[in-house]
Each structure stands twice: as C-alpha cells, then as structure tokens.
Write a protein that holds these residues in place. Structure first.
Motif, mmCIF file in Angstrom:
data_model
loop_
_atom_site.group_PDB
_atom_site.id
_atom_site.type_symbol
_atom_site.label_atom_id
_atom_site.label_comp_id
_atom_site.label_asym_id
_atom_site.label_seq_id
_atom_site.Cartn_x
_atom_site.Cartn_y
_atom_site.Cartn_z
ATOM 1 N N ALA A 165 43.484 -4.260 18.842
ATOM 2 C CA ALA A 165 42.707 -3.039 18.570
ATOM 3 C C ALA A 165 42.411 -2.864 17.083
ATOM 4 C CB ALA A 165 43.476 -1.835 19.103
ATOM 5 N N ASP A 166 43.199 -3.515 16.196
ATOM 6 C CA ASP A 166 42.931 -3.428 14.753
ATOM 7 C C ASP A 166 41.964 -4.512 14.282
ATOM 8 O OD1 ASP A 166 44.768 -1.355 14.386
ATOM 9 O OD2 ASP A 166 46.439 -2.787 14.273
ATOM 10 N N GLY A 167 41.474 -5.320 15.223
ATOM 11 C CA GLY A 167 40.554 -6.395 14.841
ATOM 12 C C GLY A 167 41.273 -7.660 14.414
ATOM 13 N N TYR A 168 42.591 -7.731 14.564
ATOM 14 C CA TYR A 168 43.343 -8.948 14.232
ATOM 15 C C TYR A 168 43.124 -9.977 15.345
ATOM 16 C CZ TYR A 168 46.006 -7.177 10.237
ATOM 17 O OH TYR A 168 46.379 -6.712 8.994
ATOM 18 N N VAL A 169 42.884 -11.215 14.939
ATOM 19 C CA VAL A 169 42.623 -12.295 15.885
ATOM 20 C C VAL A 169 43.937 -13.054 16.133
ATOM 21 C CG1 VAL A 169 41.265 -14.398 16.271
ATOM 22 C CG2 VAL A 169 40.263 -12.486 15.000
ATOM 23 N N PHE A 170 44.202 -13.400 17.367
ATOM 24 C CA PHE A 170 45.381 -14.209 17.725
ATOM 25 C C PHE A 170 44.866 -15.465 18.431
ATOM 26 C CE2 PHE A 170 49.031 -11.328 17.030
ATOM 27 C CZ PHE A 170 48.340 -10.167 16.709
ATOM 28 N N ILE A 171 45.220 -16.629 17.914
ATOM 29 C CA ILE A 171 44.784 -17.890 18.527
ATOM 30 C C ILE A 171 45.984 -18.478 19.262
ATOM 31 C CG2 ILE A 171 43.879 -20.219 18.036
ATOM 32 C CD1 ILE A 171 41.870 -17.955 17.409
ATOM 33 N N MET A 172 45.833 -18.690 20.562
ATOM 34 C CA MET A 172 46.991 -19.072 21.361
ATOM 35 C C MET A 172 46.966 -20.520 21.849
ATOM 36 S SD MET A 172 48.396 -16.233 20.942
ATOM 37 C CE MET A 172 49.916 -16.435 21.849
ATOM 38 N N GLY A 173 45.789 -21.134 21.950
ATOM 39 C CA GLY A 173 45.760 -22.516 22.448
ATOM 40 C C GLY A 173 44.333 -22.967 22.654
ATOM 41 N N ARG A 174 44.190 -24.181 23.180
ATOM 42 C CA ARG A 174 42.862 -24.751 23.378
ATOM 43 C C ARG A 174 42.374 -24.522 24.805
ATOM 44 N NH1 ARG A 174 39.728 -26.592 19.194
ATOM 45 N NH2 ARG A 174 38.802 -28.114 20.596
ATOM 46 N N THR A 175 41.057 -24.537 24.949
ATOM 47 C CA THR A 175 40.487 -24.442 26.296
ATOM 48 C C THR A 175 40.048 -25.821 26.796
ATOM 49 O OG1 THR A 175 38.315 -23.996 25.354
ATOM 50 C CG2 THR A 175 39.646 -22.079 25.958
ATOM 51 N N ASP A 176 40.195 -26.842 25.941
ATOM 52 C CA ASP A 176 39.817 -28.195 26.385
ATOM 53 C C ASP A 176 41.054 -29.087 26.360
ATOM 54 O OD1 ASP A 176 40.280 -28.579 23.721
ATOM 55 O OD2 ASP A 176 38.206 -28.982 23.179
ATOM 56 N N ASP A 177 40.865 -30.401 26.398
ATOM 57 C CA ASP A 177 42.051 -31.259 26.471
ATOM 58 C C ASP A 177 42.462 -31.807 25.103
ATOM 59 O OD1 ASP A 177 40.145 -33.110 25.976
ATOM 60 O OD2 ASP A 177 40.589 -34.413 27.676
ATOM 61 N N ILE A 178 42.141 -31.049 24.062
ATOM 62 C CA ILE A 178 42.619 -31.426 22.725
ATOM 63 C C ILE A 178 44.013 -30.827 22.538
ATOM 64 C CG2 ILE A 178 42.205 -31.109 20.238
ATOM 65 C CD1 ILE A 178 40.097 -32.871 21.521
ATOM 66 N N ILE A 179 44.924 -31.610 21.959
ATOM 67 C CA ILE A 179 46.242 -31.059 21.655
ATOM 68 C C ILE A 179 46.475 -31.140 20.149
ATOM 69 C CG2 ILE A 179 47.209 -31.560 23.923
ATOM 70 C CD1 ILE A 179 48.631 -33.992 22.687
ATOM 71 N N ASN A 180 47.452 -30.359 19.689
ATOM 72 C CA ASN A 180 47.717 -30.315 18.262
ATOM 73 C C ASN A 180 49.154 -30.775 18.012
ATOM 74 O OD1 ASN A 180 48.224 -29.476 15.571
ATOM 75 N ND2 ASN A 180 46.406 -28.181 15.718
ATOM 76 N N VAL A 181 49.275 -31.949 17.428
ATOM 77 C CA VAL A 181 50.587 -32.546 17.193
ATOM 78 C C VAL A 181 50.818 -32.604 15.682
ATOM 79 C CG1 VAL A 181 52.040 -34.591 17.579
ATOM 80 C CG2 VAL A 181 50.321 -33.945 19.285
ATOM 81 N N ALA A 182 51.737 -31.809 15.193
ATOM 82 C CA ALA A 182 52.044 -31.754 13.757
ATOM 83 C C ALA A 182 50.783 -31.466 12.932
ATOM 84 C CB ALA A 182 52.699 -33.063 13.291
ATOM 85 N N GLY A 183 49.924 -30.574 13.446
ATOM 86 C CA GLY A 183 48.713 -30.235 12.691
ATOM 87 C C GLY A 183 47.628 -31.283 12.820
ATOM 88 N N HIS A 184 47.838 -32.273 13.685
ATOM 89 C CA HIS A 184 46.811 -33.301 13.903
ATOM 90 C C HIS A 184 46.152 -33.031 15.245
ATOM 91 C CE1 HIS A 184 49.955 -35.781 11.556
ATOM 92 N NE2 HIS A 184 49.055 -35.329 10.694
ATOM 93 N N ARG A 185 44.825 -32.942 15.249
ATOM 94 C CA ARG A 185 44.107 -32.677 16.490
ATOM 95 C C ARG A 185 43.888 -33.991 17.222
ATOM 96 N NH1 ARG A 185 38.765 -28.919 15.863
ATOM 97 N NH2 ARG A 185 37.631 -30.457 17.062
ATOM 98 N N LEU A 186 44.392 -34.092 18.427
ATOM 99 C CA LEU A 186 44.326 -35.365 19.161
ATOM 100 C C LEU A 186 43.733 -35.152 20.539
ATOM 101 C CD1 LEU A 186 47.943 -36.511 18.280
ATOM 102 C CD2 LEU A 186 45.852 -37.478 17.314
ATOM 103 N N SER A 187 43.027 -36.158 21.016
ATOM 104 C CA SER A 187 42.392 -36.070 22.325
ATOM 105 C C SER A 187 43.295 -36.680 23.383
ATOM 106 C CB SER A 187 41.063 -36.833 22.265
ATOM 107 O OG SER A 187 40.635 -37.151 23.556
ATOM 108 N N THR A 188 43.684 -35.868 24.380
ATOM 109 C CA THR A 188 44.483 -36.444 25.473
ATOM 110 C C THR A 188 43.604 -37.386 26.293
ATOM 111 O OG1 THR A 188 44.000 -34.521 26.829
ATOM 112 C CG2 THR A 188 46.114 -34.516 25.684
ATOM 113 N N GLY A 189 42.295 -37.084 26.345
ATOM 114 C CA GLY A 189 41.355 -37.970 27.046
ATOM 115 C C GLY A 189 41.372 -39.365 26.423
ATOM 116 N N GLY A 190 41.409 -39.402 25.086
ATOM 117 C CA GLY A 190 41.446 -40.683 24.379
ATOM 118 C C GLY A 190 42.719 -41.456 24.719
ATOM 119 N N MET A 191 43.838 -40.725 24.799
ATOM 120 C CA MET A 191 45.108 -41.400 25.138
ATOM 121 C C MET A 191 45.079 -41.876 26.580
ATOM 122 S SD MET A 191 48.033 -39.222 23.218
ATOM 123 C CE MET A 191 47.468 -38.072 21.997
#
Ligand SMILES: CCC(=O)SCCNC(=O)CCNC(=O)[C@H](O)C(C)(C)COP(=O)(O)OP(=O)(O)OC[C@H]1O[C@@H](n2cnc3c(N)ncnc32)[C@H](O)[C@@H]1OP(=O)(O)O
Length: 636
Positions: free
Chosen positions: A492-518
């Motif tokens: 309600a204060d306009g603060y944004v909260f980012i909780m996760g991805r909507t696609d199959d990208i994952i974030n490992v130690a700040g590195h964006r990786l494609s699970t599709g690629g794996m």
C-alpha cells in the motif's frame, strides 16, 4: 511516506514530463551534437531515446575528466588478492592505455559497428578493452569467465566478432582457470571465426599462440605507445550499440541484450548522483564481475562517467584470505559505498557470524551497502545492517535494464528500509503488478511485475539481430508493457517486493541461469530418456539447480555413474558457474494428463513446502516417488 519528500517530488516530476526529465538529465553528458529530440516513439519496438544526438562514451568516461583537471585522480584501482598485486591507474594513465589499445584494435581492422568479444578475468585490461571499443565505436560483448567453451562459442557465433580479446587465464582461489584452451575450443566449435585474437599473457598460465590468428596484447600495445599512437574518439549516434551482453533465455540460446550509447550514459550518471549518492572523486567498490551487467554498469561505466574511482576486485568475499576481505577493501581504498550480491554476505556471515574480523578496520567513511543480483533475504539484510551500522539498500534490476528499476535513492533521500523490498520505482519506471490477464491487482496481492512502455533511457531497445524475439520475449505477453518475468507484489506504500521468476530461469549465487539450457545438456546424454531441472532452495547460493532424470530402459550403467557423468557434462558444456551438483535418477516424472512436467510441484517437494495436488496430474503416486528420491539424497 513516499508521497512527500525529495523522492516523491522527483518521481512526480518525471511522471508529469518524462521527456523534460530526461532532457535535463542529459545536460550532465558531453555530447558531440546534443539531442534536439529527446524521444521518438516511431522508432524501434517502443521508441528510441536521443535519436538525433551524437556522442562518445569513452570521451565521457575518460577524456573529459582529464580535460577538466582530474588527470591525476585515480580512476581504477586493481586489487587482486589472488595474485598478491595492486595497481592504481589515474584518469590520465587510463586514457593513455585505452587510447593505445584502441589504436591497436584499429590496426587490426576494427571499426565502428564491428563486434569485439572479450573473454577476460577481473584485470584492468578488461576495463581498458571495453573503453577502447567504445572509443572507436566498436561494439563489445564480454563473456563471463565461468562459462565453458560451448557457451562462449554460441556467443561468438551470434555476435560474429572481428577480433576477440582474451587473457590466458582467470584465477580462482583453488585453481588457475586456463582460458586459452577454452577460447581455442570455442573458435573450433563456432561457425564464425574471428580474424584475430589479442591474447593477454598472464604469468600464472603462459599460453602457446596460434601462428596466424593470435597476437600478443602487451607487445602490440607497447609498440603503439612507443610510436606515440593513440586512437581518437569516434563519434557515434546515441542510438548506436555500445555493447551486447548475453543473458540466459528460456532455451539454451542466450539473448543478446543491446545497450545504446546515449541513453546508457544519461541514466548511469543520474543513478550515481541520485541513487548511489557517489560524488566525483569518491570511491565505489562493486564486487561483481565485468562479465555481468553489474560489472559493466557499476565497475566500469558509471563510476568513470561520474569522475569517481572504481575498485576492480579480483578476489572473493571469503577465502581471499578471509571473511574480512570486504572490510579491508573499504578501509584501504576509503570507499563510500560497496555494491555486491546477497550471496556474498551470506558467505561472510557463514564464516564469521559475529563479524569478529570487522573491528580491525576503520569504516568511518563508509556510507551504504547496496545489494542486487538476487532477492536479498531479510535475515541477511538485517545482519549486514546490524554489523555495518549503515543503510543496507536492496535494489532490483536486470541485465535488460542496465540500471536500477526499483531502489532506495539515498542520493536524494534515504527512504525507510523494509527488509524484503528493494523499495520504490526509480524515475523512468512505471512498475505495476498485474494478473494473468494484465489487470492491476490490489496492493499486497501477488502478480506479474510489468513496466509500462516506453522503457527509459539505458534499457534495452532490442535483442541483437533478433527484433522479433525481443517482442515475443518481453512485449507480447502484456501489450503496452515490458514483462520482467519476475513475480511479486506492491504494498500500500508503493514498495515493490520481488519474490521469484515466472519462467524457468533460476538465480544461483546472483547468476541467472536457464534450467531449459541445463535440460538440453542432460537430454544429450545417451542414457537419459527424459529430464527436468528445477531450482531448489540453497542456504548459501539462494538456489541451486537439481536435475531429475529418467534413464532409458536397458541402460546397464549404474544410476550413480550416470549421475556423476551428468554433473561433469553440465560443467563441461555450460561451465562451473552453473554450480550443477545434483542429478537424481527417478523412475518417472510427474506430469499432467496433457504431458506437461509439474516442475513447480517438484520444486515445492524439494524445498519441503506444502503443495496442493495438481488437479490434472496423471498419477499422484509419482510425487511420492520424487519425495523418496530427494530423501535418499538428504533433501526435501
Ligand atoms: C542486477 C543485475 C544482475 O543481476 S547482474 C548479475 C549480478 N551477479 C553477480 O554479481 C554475481 C554475484 N556472485 C558472485 O560474485 C559469486 O557467486 C560469489 C558470491 C563471489 C561467490 O563466488 P564463488 O565462491 O566462486 O561461487 P560461484 O557460485 O560464483 O562459482 C561457482 C563455480 O564457478 C567458478 N567460477 C566463478 N567465477 C569464475 C570465473 N570468473 N572464471 C572461472 N570460474 C569461475 C567458481 O570457482 C566455482 O567453481 P567450483 O564449482 O567451486 O569449482
């Protein structure tokens, strides 16, 4: 709380007159011909910024500071505990290095618009090379050193560089990573061959040179210097590409994010003043890598465009030599801000939970810690705040945007920190949270995080030679909006909260990786019938990839042996950065009746979370089998 105050005032000023706002911000840049037009909605996929201006990014990063009396000020400090060396380059020295390297590139036939791939560790020459390309209007594309030959080859094939600049090795605390064999292998794999490779020989791994293709970096630069040759800045259009930076896509083929020259400079300069609050002459440390966008923007371009001093750190948060490494850096170089990934702080906390190493250092000049690259978990953020006693600022952005979308603009005013939220949208960004049909959801309700078009200066105008893929990947899902593919909510204060991805990208130690690629790599193993990779919770890296595989019938190899080969295969094909260590053999994968693999449910089981039985599941018993396979590895 965000309605009043300096931030509210500035954000509303941008909302009322976006072009006026960016026209004013553009006054802080030295243009060759200044923009008469600020935005042209008719160009590109959603419009182009500063379409009639010409400029040179290297001029703004180096020449103008020398011209304006900063020649003797340190521009770049290389601090390398892994080699036991330190070096300081003043603006004048850096201009000299960059001018000479740019002349060498011109000798090698590199001109405006030509691509140059960089495969470099954290050495000053990486920054020189980026700026040398910018100086002559060439387009650089830096490839992170933790990627394997095949990933490098894909990028070479897409960018089609005339020249590749590479060092012979990178240095990890536990080993020397020889880049040259990986480079040679990548060129063999790629259908496109560069004319020349300029090789920086490092004493830790002297490499043998290809007779015709390879040239010695140091010898050619020394010769150019001896002859007094320096390349002049080449004027480019503000809309010309400065660089291409590849980021994981949902398939194995990465997306070439294009960054333009003009909008990039304008936005970065604005963030240095208003978001990071770093003034000319002050010192900023960004502990990331030049291979990531954080390194492009806040190790190289932004601090230099600002006339600040940037520290290029070739080391880790722990182990080089200990968990006090960042405190030493801040104290020794008198840094006013440090920017790093939350993983780094989780690693420090794990090693030194009481921060016993901290009191040995004088951090009295230190003003703020910035975190980005992955979600900053409240626990880590609060711990960092408690030990450092300065604001800890989580902020959220993407390779695609090049600068922060949501942040806490301490240069304007410090807004209340709500742990778990990167705070509020920056001018340029109309951030909204919508349901699947693109309808805004009420405050506090989870949804897709989207940005109303047009995107601001600095954000990608397109993907490299893939306009259709750009529209399909980012603009098609929610017409009129850029789809961030991140999910979250706005309170309600306009603060944004980012909780996760909507696609199959994952974030490992700040590195964006494609699970599709794996999955593509796992599926290429002759014993694998089908597979699914999901990102599962990891206390240190945030997430780690976990591959579930079904073996072909008649395979005589033991599952253990196949799993070991799969781990090695991902490391070989994608690289150590994938941190792929978990392959699990299962009898079958959970699927819907239409054959869709239930990855989200598998992730919940692995994370030990409650899950609702999917209504369309083919056979609910498979989920128990997945649970048992995870338990056998001590997970779930
Ligand atoms: C806001 C926009 C963005 O998100 S841009 C992306 C921002 N992300 C970042 O800045 C990344 C932040 N993360 C890090 O800096 C590192 O992960 C930190 C926290 C320092 C930990 O490093 P480390 O202990 O090496 O773990 P890791 O998971 O990064 O590494 C996994 C394996 O890869 C290796 N590796 C790493 N870097 C390189 C490199 N440049 N060249 C060659 N190899 C590399 C590591 O050694 C590690 O290998 P191994 O599996 O242990 O053998």
């Amino acid at each position: 709380m965000t309605e009043t105050g300096r931030y509210g005032e500035i954000y509303r000023r941008w909302q009322a007159d976006p072009e006026g706002f960016w026209a004013e911000a553009a006054l802080a840049i030295d243009w060759i011909s200044p923009p008469q037009r600020i935005f042209d909605a008719s160009q590109g996929a959603y419009g182009r910024w500063f379409p009639d201006a010409t400029c040179n990014t290297c001029f703004n990063a180096l020449d103008r500071h020398v011209r304006d009396g900063r020649g003797e000020q340190p521009a770049l400090i290389h601090d390398s505990p892994v080699t036991g060396t330190k070096a300081v380059f003043s603006y004048a020295q850096m201009l000299d290095e960059v001018g000479a390297l740019a002349a060498v590139l011109q000798d090698l036939g590199v001109g405006k618009g030509d691509r140059v791939v960089l495969y470099m560790p954290m050495v000053p020459e990486a920054a020189f090379a980026m700026l040398a390309c910018a100086r002559i209007g060439a387009v650089h594309s830096v490839v992170f050193g933790g990627f394997a030959a095949k990933e490098l080859a894909t990028r070479i094939e897409d960018a089609k560089p005339r020249v590749i600049l590479a060092a012979t090795c990178g240095i990890e605390p536990s080993r020397v990573v020889e880049y040259k064999p990986l480079l040679d292998q990548a060129i063999d794999l790629s259908a496109h061959k560069p004319q020349t490779c300029l090789i920086l020989q490092r004493p830790q791994a002297e490499a043998s040179m290809h007779a015709t293709r390879d040239k010695n970096w140091r010898m050619l630069v020394a010769a150019a210097k001896a002859q007094g040759r320096r390349a002049e800045c080449v004027p480019v259009a503000a809309t010309d590409p400065l660089y291409i930076l590849y980021t994981s896509g949902t398939t194995g083929k990465p997306k070439g994010v294009v960054r333009d020259n003009g909008g990039h400079m304008v936005a970065l300069k604005w963030t240095m003043d208003n978001l990071y609050g770093v003034k000319p002459g002050e010192v900023m440390i960004t502990a990331s890598d030049v291979g990531w966008v954080v390194g492009h923007s806040y190790i190289v371009y932004a601090p230099l465009i600002q006339g600040a001093t940037s520290v290029l750190y070739e080391g880790k948060p722990v182990g080089t030599p200990d968990a006090g490494a960042f405190w030493r850096l801040i104290a020794e170089h008198k840094a006013v801000v440090l920017f790093t990934a939350p993983t780094a702080f989780r690693a420090i906390r794990k090693e030194d939970p009481e921060a016993r190493l901290l009191p040995a250092y004088d951090l009295s000049h230190f003003r703020a810690l910035f975190l980005a690259g992955e979600r900053a978990d409240p626990d880590t953020l609060v711990w960092a705040q408690d030990i450092l006693k300065v604001p800890v600022i989580d902020h959220w952005w993407q390779t695609e945007t090049g600068s922060p979308i949501v942040g806490n603009p301490i240069g304007l005013e410090l807004l209340t920190v709500k742990p778990g939220s990167p705070t509020v949208p920056m001018p340029g960004y109309d951030v909204q949270c919508v349901d699947e049909g693109g309808r805004p959801v009420p405050p506090g309700t989870m949804g897709a995080i989207v940005i109303k078009l047009p995107l601001p200066p600095c954000a990608l105008p397109t993907l490299w030679q893939a306009d259709e893929r750009f529209v399909e990947s980012y603009l098609a899902a929610f017409p009129g909006y850029y789809n961030t593919s991140d999910a979250g909510f706005i309170d309600a204060d306009g603060y944004v909260f980012i909780m996760g991805r909507t696609d199959d990208i994952i974030n490992v130690a700040g590195h964006r990786l494609s699970t599709g690629g794996m999955e593509e790599v796992l599926a290429s193993h002759p014993a694998v019938a089908e597979c699914a990779v999901v990102g599962i919770r990891d206390a240190l890296k945030g997430e780690q990839p976990c591959g579930f595989v079904v073996l072909k019938s008649g395979i005589t190899q033991s599952p253990d042996a196949v799993e070991r080969e799969l781990v090695a295969l991902v490391r070989e094909k994608i690289g150590p950065v994938a941190a792929f260590r978990l392959a699990l053999t299962v009898g079958r994968l959970p699927k819907t009746r239409s054959g869709k693999i239930l990855r989200a449910t598998m992730k919940k089981i692995a994370d030990g979370e409650d899950y609702a039985m999917p209504a369309t599941i083919e056979d609910p018993a498979v989920l128990d089998e997945i649970g048992l396979a995870l338990k056998a590895k001590g997970l779930g």
